[in-house]
Design a protein around this motif. Structure first.
Motif, PDB file in Angstrom:
ATOM      1  N   SER A 380       0.832  -1.213   0.000  1.00 21.73           N
ATOM      2  CA  SER A 380       0.000   0.000   0.000  1.00 21.73           C
ATOM      3  C   SER A 380       0.860   1.254   0.000  1.00 21.73           C
ATOM      4  O   SER A 380       0.507   2.249  -0.650  1.00 21.73           O
ATOM      5  N   LEU A 381       2.003   1.229   0.709  1.00 21.94           N
ATOM      6  CA  LEU A 381       2.901   2.380   0.703  1.00 21.94           C
ATOM      7  C   LEU A 381       3.526   2.573  -0.675  1.00 21.94           C
ATOM      8  O   LEU A 381       3.726   3.714  -1.124  1.00 21.94           O
ATOM      9  N   ASP A 382       3.837   1.475  -1.360  1.00 17.15           N
ATOM     10  CA  ASP A 382       4.355   1.588  -2.727  1.00 17.15           C
ATOM     11  C   ASP A 382       3.321   2.232  -3.648  1.00 17.15           C
ATOM     12  O   ASP A 382       3.656   3.072  -4.486  1.00 17.15           O
ATOM     13  N   ASP A 383       2.075   1.836  -3.502  1.00 14.38           N
ATOM     14  CA  ASP A 383       1.017   2.429  -4.320  1.00 14.38           C
ATOM     15  C   ASP A 383       0.873   3.929  -4.035  1.00 14.38           C
ATOM     16  O   ASP A 383       0.669   4.738  -4.948  1.00 14.38           O
ATOM     17  N   LEU A 384       0.989   4.297  -2.748  1.00 14.39           N
ATOM     18  CA  LEU A 384       0.889   5.716  -2.409  1.00 14.39           C
ATOM     19  C   LEU A 384       2.081   6.502  -2.958  1.00 14.39           C
ATOM     20  O   LEU A 384       1.928   7.655  -3.390  1.00 14.39           O
ATOM     21  N   LEU A 393       5.119  16.817 -10.848  1.00 16.11           N
ATOM     22  CA  LEU A 393       5.968  16.888 -12.038  1.00 16.11           C
ATOM     23  C   LEU A 393       7.442  17.025 -11.669  1.00 16.11           C
ATOM     24  O   LEU A 393       8.318  16.550 -12.414  1.00 16.11           O
ATOM     25  N   LEU A 394       7.738  17.649 -10.534  1.00 19.11           N
ATOM     26  CA  LEU A 394       9.137  17.760 -10.117  1.00 19.11           C
ATOM     27  C   LEU A 394       9.702  16.380  -9.799  1.00 19.11           C
ATOM     28  O   LEU A 394      10.840  16.057 -10.197  1.00 19.11           O
ATOM     29  N   ALA A 395       8.923  15.562  -9.093  1.00 17.65           N
ATOM     30  CA  ALA A 395       9.398  14.209  -8.783  1.00 17.65           C
ATOM     31  C   ALA A 395       9.623  13.407 -10.063  1.00 17.65           C
ATOM     32  O   ALA A 395      10.620  12.680 -10.184  1.00 17.65           O
ATOM     33  N   GLN A 396       8.727  13.537 -11.023  1.00 15.73           N
ATOM     34  CA  GLN A 396       8.901  12.823 -12.283  1.00 15.73           C
ATOM     35  C   GLN A 396      10.165  13.289 -13.011  1.00 15.73           C
ATOM     36  O   GLN A 396      10.905  12.472 -13.578  1.00 15.73           O
ATOM     37  N   THR A 397      10.452  14.581 -12.959  1.00 16.03           N
ATOM     38  CA  THR A 397      11.633  15.114 -13.634  1.00 16.03           C
ATOM     39  C   THR A 397      12.915  14.653 -12.947  1.00 16.03           C
ATOM     40  O   THR A 397      13.906  14.324 -13.605  1.00 16.03           O
ATOM     41  N   VAL A 398      12.903  14.618 -11.612  1.00  6.79           N
ATOM     42  CA  VAL A 398      14.077  14.139 -10.882  1.00  6.79           C
ATOM     43  C   VAL A 398      14.350  12.674 -11.217  1.00  6.79           C
ATOM     44  O   VAL A 398      15.508  12.272 -11.441  1.00  6.79           O
ATOM     45  N   LEU A 399      13.320  11.855 -11.270  1.00  5.90           N
ATOM     46  CA  LEU A 399      13.515  10.446 -11.612  1.00  5.90           C
ATOM     47  C   LEU A 399      14.028  10.307 -13.049  1.00  5.90           C
ATOM     48  O   LEU A 399      14.861   9.422 -13.328  1.00  5.90           O
ATOM     49  N   ALA A 457      13.667   8.129  -2.439  1.00  4.79           N
ATOM     50  CA  ALA A 457      14.493   7.028  -1.940  1.00  4.79           C
ATOM     51  C   ALA A 457      13.821   5.685  -2.173  1.00  4.79           C
ATOM     52  O   ALA A 457      14.481   4.677  -2.442  1.00  4.79           O
ATOM     53  N   ALA A 458      12.478   5.658  -2.072  1.00  2.00           N
ATOM     54  CA  ALA A 458      11.754   4.410  -2.328  1.00  2.00           C
ATOM     55  C   ALA A 458      11.862   3.991  -3.787  1.00  2.00           C
ATOM     56  O   ALA A 458      11.613   2.821  -4.106  1.00  2.00           O
ATOM     57  N   ARG A 459      12.228   4.915  -4.666  1.00  2.00           N
ATOM     58  CA  ARG A 459      12.408   4.602  -6.082  1.00  2.00           C
ATOM     59  C   ARG A 459      13.880   4.557  -6.461  1.00  2.00           C
ATOM     60  O   ARG A 459      14.239   4.648  -7.631  1.00  2.00           O
ATOM     61  N   GLY A 460      14.764   4.419  -5.482  1.00  2.00           N
ATOM     62  CA  GLY A 460      16.179   4.220  -5.755  1.00  2.00           C
ATOM     63  C   GLY A 460      16.964   5.467  -6.085  1.00  2.00           C
ATOM     64  O   GLY A 460      18.039   5.379  -6.690  1.00  2.00           O
ATOM     65  N   VAL A 461      16.479   6.635  -5.691  1.00  2.00           N
ATOM     66  CA  VAL A 461      17.192   7.891  -5.919  1.00  2.00           C
ATOM     67  C   VAL A 461      17.422   8.548  -4.564  1.00  2.00           C
ATOM     68  O   VAL A 461      16.463   8.899  -3.867  1.00  2.00           O
ATOM     69  N   LEU A 462      18.693   8.712  -4.199  1.00  8.49           N
ATOM     70  CA  LEU A 462      19.053   9.268  -2.900  1.00  8.49           C
ATOM     71  C   LEU A 462      19.416  10.734  -3.062  1.00  8.49           C
ATOM     72  O   LEU A 462      20.264  11.085  -3.902  1.00  8.49           O
ATOM     73  N   VAL A 463      18.795  11.581  -2.278  1.00  4.92           N
ATOM     74  CA  VAL A 463      19.058  13.016  -2.300  1.00  4.92           C
ATOM     75  C   VAL A 463      19.572  13.418  -0.932  1.00  4.92           C
ATOM     76  O   VAL A 463      18.967  13.068   0.096  1.00  4.92           O
ATOM     77  N   ILE A 474      23.618  20.151  -3.213  1.00  7.16           N
ATOM     78  CA  ILE A 474      22.658  19.047  -3.143  1.00  7.16           C
ATOM     79  C   ILE A 474      23.250  17.892  -3.936  1.00  7.16           C
ATOM     80  O   ILE A 474      23.692  18.078  -5.076  1.00  7.16           O
ATOM     81  N   GLU A 475      23.252  16.725  -3.325  1.00  4.34           N
ATOM     82  CA  GLU A 475      23.828  15.540  -3.959  1.00  4.34           C
ATOM     83  C   GLU A 475      22.719  14.576  -4.367  1.00  4.34           C
ATOM     84  O   GLU A 475      21.828  14.284  -3.573  1.00  4.34           O
ATOM     85  N   MET A 476      22.779  14.117  -5.586  1.00  3.28           N
ATOM     86  CA  MET A 476      21.836  13.112  -6.073  1.00  3.28           C
ATOM     87  C   MET A 476      22.629  11.877  -6.477  1.00  3.28           C
ATOM     88  O   MET A 476      23.654  11.983  -7.162  1.00  3.28           O
ATOM     89  N   ALA A 477      22.171  10.706  -6.040  1.00  4.88           N
ATOM     90  CA  ALA A 477      22.920   9.479  -6.297  1.00  4.88           C
ATOM     91  C   ALA A 477      21.969   8.320  -6.503  1.00  4.88           C
ATOM     92  O   ALA A 477      20.826   8.332  -6.023  1.00  4.88           O
ATOM     93  N   ARG A 478      22.459   7.334  -7.231  1.00  2.56           N
ATOM     94  CA  ARG A 478      21.769   6.048  -7.371  1.00  2.56           C
ATOM     95  C   ARG A 478      22.625   4.995  -6.698  1.00  2.56           C
ATOM     96  O   ARG A 478      23.813   4.855  -7.016  1.00  2.56           O
ATOM     97  N   PRO A 479      22.076   4.274  -5.718  1.00  2.00           N
ATOM     98  CA  PRO A 479      22.893   3.262  -5.030  1.00  2.00           C
ATOM     99  C   PRO A 479      23.329   2.184  -6.006  1.00  2.00           C
ATOM    100  O   PRO A 479      22.643   1.905  -6.992  1.00  2.00           O
TER     101      PRO A 479
END
Length: 491
Positions: A380-384, A393-399, A457-463, A474-479
């Motif tokens: 349910s948290l993944d769906d949310l 739209l900002l989250a979509q652009t960051v991903l 972070a739940a989608r694999g992007v660490l800020v 600001i640091e953006m990384a993919r584990p």
């Protein structure tokens, strides 16, 4: 002649009150009166005309043959009693659910005789609590619960699930976990959000869940227009249920976060310049609606989506609620039986979820029953999270930007540089205009990313944020991808 000889009525009232009532204060300085041997306490300054201490004192004096006293004598006597009570020990008052001695918790049935349910890891029983252990505070929102039935063998849970229109078994076990959480005074529980198509019985299902805890008088209500009225309604009851939400304003969303995990408000006391009134609250919250639009990330972590489906056979309101009222004692008894089993079960505490207490409760429920409630809660948290990303739209652009980073790679820029890079990526070669609400400065972008940090972070992007000798960044990384555990073939 001294004043006390001219007006001995206040002494008569004070002596009678101290002989028949126990007076104490809470941590915020409010003085309560509790009839000897009875667990219900009332604030002595309450001006309500129904059930106030002033009223019960007048009735007691009249029935015991002391006569009728005027308002001045009552006020002077209560002023003295209040002053004396401020030197007494501090004891909290509770609405509906309270902690007890030896690891027990109590459930107020709202009855005039004070009978309550004591829930202990070894079982539950009905008794009148010792006033030194539990003091109940009741309001107009405190409904009466029926006496629960013993030894139901889980029949009540089946009756409840048959009456509700939950879409899946995962939704059913999450609803049961939430009800068990409502019986715990120290367990913050996420807010169920009953969704589904029109005609799925969201309001009816919400009422059924609420009335298990609040009695048949419990009901849904419209969301107040301001935070002050919402907090007043929350503080007067245990479960707050808001019906038919179609939009969540930022202020209302923030207030709901505070209600679920707990907060305190301070405001100036009426008719004073320096005194303040403190209101602490953490309550179970329930919401219903088809769609509330964009959900903010901090609220998404505190929601529990429960999807309902349209019933195949329609029933009249009278028939449905008559069956529910008849089944409620069995439903409550089965819920108490299951609560005892769950609290006695041992399970590891999940450390990767925001609502860790509720996640632990789900794990205990799984250990006691074999349900898959913890897995359903994670899903349910993944769906949310998907809902948050789809509405931002900002989250979509960051991903989209992070998709171009190699696993294990990281990139550092100032907030202004990130704003330029993300704005250029969104605009593209077509230079399409930026949408309304897009960050206009690096500071605004940084604040938005802080809200989105758990979702990303739940989608694999660490800020993350840091500072060098020259400037902040600001640091953006993919584990890096997890190592493969495939066994190499042996030769």
């Amino acid at each position: 002649m001294p004043d006390d000889e001219k007006n001995p009525a206040r002494e008569v009232i004070a002596d009678y009150a101290q002989a028949h009532f126990r007076y104490f204060r809470t941590a915020d300085g409010t003085v309560y009166a509790q009839r000897n041997g009875h667990p219900v306490a009332r604030p002595i300054r309450s001006q309500g005309t129904t059930g106030s201490h002033r009223q019960e004192l007048m009735v007691g004096l009249f029935h015991d043959g002391y006569g009728v006293f005027n308002g001045t004598a009552l006020k002077e006597a209560l002023d003295l009693i209040e002053a004396l009570a401020l030197s007494q020990d501090v004891q909290p008052v509770h609405i509906r659910v309270a902690p007890g001695f030896d690891g027990a918790t109590w459930l107020d049935l709202g009855r005039d005789d004070g009978q309550s349910v004591r829930i202990h890891p070894t079982g539950w029983d009905i008794r009148t609590p010792d006033p030194q252990e539990v003091c109940w505070r009741r309001t107009q929102l405190t409904g009466e619960l029926p006496l629960p039935v013993k030894d139901t063998d889980g029949k009540g849970i089946d009756l409840l699930l048959r009456l509700c229109n939950f879409a899946t078994a995962e939704t059913e076990c999450l609803a049961i976990a939430w009800l068990i959480g409502c019986l715990g005074p120290s367990v913050p529980v996420p807010a169920p959000f009953l969704t589904g198509p029109q005609g799925a019985g969201k309001s009816t299902g919400g009422r059924m869940l609420v009335r298990i805890i609040e009695g048949m008088s419990g009901d849904l209500r419209r969301a107040p227009k301001d935070e002050e009225n919402l907090i007043a309604a929350v503080a007067a009851g245990w479960v707050t249920a808001l019906d038919n939400l179609s939009h969540l304003a930022p202020d209302l969303s923030d207030a709901m976060c505070c209600i679920v995990t707990g907060a305190e408000t301070v405001k100036r006391a009426l008719y004073t310049d320096g005194d303040v009134v403190r209101a602490r609250y953490r309550r179970p919250l329930l919401l219903t609606g088809i769609d509330v639009g964009v959900i903010r990330p901090d609220l998404a972590e505190r929601l529990l989506p429960l999807r309902l489906e349209r019933p195949k056979v329609r029933r009249t309101e009278a028939e449905l609620w008559a069956e529910y009222a008849q089944a409620l004692p069995v439903i409550l008894g089965s819920l108490l039986d299951l609560t005892v089993k769950v609290r006695a079960a041992e399970a590891d505490i999940p450390t990767d979820l925001r609502m860790a207490d509720f996640a632990h409760l789900c794990a205990q429920l799984d250990a006691a029953t074999g349900f898959g409630s913890l897995a359903a809660y994670r899903a349910s948290l993944d769906d949310l999270n998907d809902d948050v990303i789809e509405g931002d739209l900002l989250a979509q652009t960051v991903l989209k930007y992070a998709a171009g980073l190699a696993p294990g790679a990281e990139e550092r820029m100032t907030s202004t540089e990130w704003l330029h890079a993300l704005s250029g990526l969104y605009s593209g070669e077509d230079c399409r205009p930026l949408p309304k609400g897009w960050p206009t400065t690096g500071k605004v972008l940084s604040d938005r990313l802080k809200r989105l940090q758990p979702t990303l972070a739940a989608r694999g992007v660490l800020v993350d944020w840091g500072r060098t000798a020259a400037a902040r960044y600001i640091e953006m990384a993919r584990p890096p991808a997890p190592p493969s555990h495939e066994q190499e073939p042996a030769f």
